[in-house]
Design an enzyme around this catalytic site. Structure first.
Site, mmCIF file in Angstrom:
data_model
loop_
_atom_site.group_PDB
_atom_site.id
_atom_site.type_symbol
_atom_site.label_atom_id
_atom_site.label_comp_id
_atom_site.label_asym_id
_atom_site.label_seq_id
_atom_site.Cartn_x
_atom_site.Cartn_y
_atom_site.Cartn_z
ATOM 1 N N HIS A 32 38.881 48.016 41.190
ATOM 2 C CA HIS A 32 39.658 47.792 39.960
ATOM 3 C C HIS A 32 38.720 47.924 38.764
ATOM 4 O O HIS A 32 37.724 47.202 38.659
ATOM 5 C CB HIS A 32 40.300 46.405 40.008
ATOM 6 N N ASP A 34 38.266 47.917 34.677
ATOM 7 C CA ASP A 34 38.882 47.401 33.454
ATOM 8 C C ASP A 34 38.307 48.050 32.208
ATOM 9 O O ASP A 34 37.154 47.800 31.841
ATOM 10 C CB ASP A 34 38.662 45.886 33.382
ATOM 11 N N MET A 36 38.390 48.420 28.194
ATOM 12 C CA MET A 36 38.809 47.669 26.998
ATOM 13 C C MET A 36 38.266 48.329 25.733
ATOM 14 O O MET A 36 37.115 48.767 25.714
ATOM 15 C CB MET A 36 38.263 46.244 27.066
ATOM 16 N N HIS A 65 42.524 50.256 34.942
ATOM 17 C CA HIS A 65 43.405 49.431 34.121
ATOM 18 C C HIS A 65 43.006 49.611 32.661
ATOM 19 O O HIS A 65 41.977 49.091 32.227
ATOM 20 C CB HIS A 65 43.234 47.963 34.579
ATOM 21 N N MET A 67 43.168 48.813 28.975
ATOM 22 C CA MET A 67 43.590 47.841 27.962
ATOM 23 C C MET A 67 43.213 48.449 26.616
ATOM 24 O O MET A 67 42.299 47.984 25.928
ATOM 25 C CB MET A 67 42.901 46.498 28.210
ATOM 26 N N GLY A 141 41.393 40.692 28.538
ATOM 27 C CA GLY A 141 40.220 40.774 27.666
ATOM 28 C C GLY A 141 38.960 40.227 28.298
ATOM 29 O O GLY A 141 37.870 40.682 27.983
ATOM 30 N N ASP A 174 46.675 40.229 38.326
ATOM 31 C CA ASP A 174 45.367 40.426 37.703
ATOM 32 C C ASP A 174 45.004 39.250 36.800
ATOM 33 O O ASP A 174 45.601 39.079 35.736
ATOM 34 C CB ASP A 174 45.388 41.736 36.901
HETATM 35 C C1 DX5 Z 1 41.128 40.861 32.445
HETATM 36 C C2 DX5 Z 1 40.967 41.975 33.464
HETATM 37 C C3 DX5 Z 1 40.838 41.462 34.844
HETATM 38 C C4 DX5 Z 1 39.664 40.551 35.051
HETATM 39 C C5 DX5 Z 1 39.875 39.720 36.264
HETATM 40 O O1 DX5 Z 1 41.374 41.390 31.212
HETATM 41 O O2 DX5 Z 1 42.058 42.858 33.431
HETATM 42 O O3 DX5 Z 1 40.855 42.518 35.800
HETATM 43 O O4 DX5 Z 1 38.465 41.236 35.125
HETATM 44 O O5 DX5 Z 1 38.818 38.822 36.363
HETATM 45 P P1 DX5 Z 1 38.994 37.383 37.016
HETATM 46 O O6 DX5 Z 1 39.421 37.625 38.425
HETATM 47 O O7 DX5 Z 1 37.628 36.802 36.889
HETATM 48 O O8 DX5 Z 1 40.045 36.660 36.217
HETATM 49 ZN ZN ZN Z 2 42.347 44.354 35.166
#
Ligand code: DX5
Ligand code: ZN
Length: 215
Positions: A32, A34, A36, A65, A67, A141, A174
């Protein structure tokens, strides 16, 4: 059997290759990733360049993912970097249907993410077209936040929406997933568990992944 998707956001970026290797050898199903932009969410992480390097370490599915605002500007770059699933936020997409078509035309699976305040019912007219719903169980975030309990009833609602239509969409949860709450998340109807801190802040990440996989 549930799908485990550790989030590399919580990895050690000074030794990213080792962390990727560990995930590759573990029972994790997906990576996964992320992304941002500091605009849609109040944090900046990484983009296609880093994903291209991560892609070289594994043939497991790369679940990206986004964001970010205006994800349509970058969809092609993420395809080139090696994304298998590209997820956009419903809150960032005034033309969501067009975003989904673009992702599929580029040859990726299409995901839609929902913030904790966004009702499941907004997915009704796209649910048959998508492969994944990324339901945020924290405000996006940051890693390491606490699971928002209201998510459980949203999972049930989404499960019944999916089961009552022709949709094959998977439900991914998530944020804030732990060994303690994972079972109740799966029981509510989730298919995919994302886990950042629970995996990477542990002394034995492979074992945590295997425990999550056994639930
Ligand atoms: C948050 C991300 C998540 C995050 C999850 O914005 O989309 O994927 O990294 O991390 P944990 O499992 O630590 O909440
Ligand atoms: Zn995520």
């Amino acid at each position: 059997m549930s799908i485990i998707a550790p989030s590399l956001l919580s990895a050690n970026f000074l030794r990213l290759e080792e962390d990727c290797k560990m995930l590759h050898e573990s029972e994790a199903d997906w990576f996964h990733l992320d992304v941002m932009d500091g605009r849609f969410v109040p944090n900046i992480s990484f983009g296609p360049m880093i994903i291209e390097f991560i892609r070289k370490t594994t043939n497991k599915l790369c679940d990206v993912h986004l964001m970010i605002l205006e994800p349509e500007k970058y969809a092609e770059a993420f395809k080139k970097a090696g994304a298998d699933i590209l997820t956009v936020h419903i809150e960032a997409c005034p033309h969501l249907h067009r975003n989904i078509q673009q992702i599929k035309t580029l040859g990726m699976q299409a995901g839609v993410a929902l913030n904790p305040h966004t009702p499941v019912s907004l997915l009704k007219d796209v649910i048959a077209d998508i492969d994944l719903v990324c339901m945020m169980s924290v405000n996006p975030g940051f890693g390491g936040q606490s699971f928002i309990l209201n998510t459980i009833q949203k999972i049930r609602e989404l499960r019944s929406m999916i089961d009552s239509t022709a949709s094959n969409a998977k439900i991914e949860i998530d944020g804030g997933v732990t060994l303690e709450n994972a079972k109740s998340i799966l029981d509510a109807g989730a298919d995919v568990l994302v886990a950042g801190n629970t995996v990477f802040k542990s002394a034995d990440p492979k074992n945590i992944i295997s425990l999550l996989k056994k639930l």
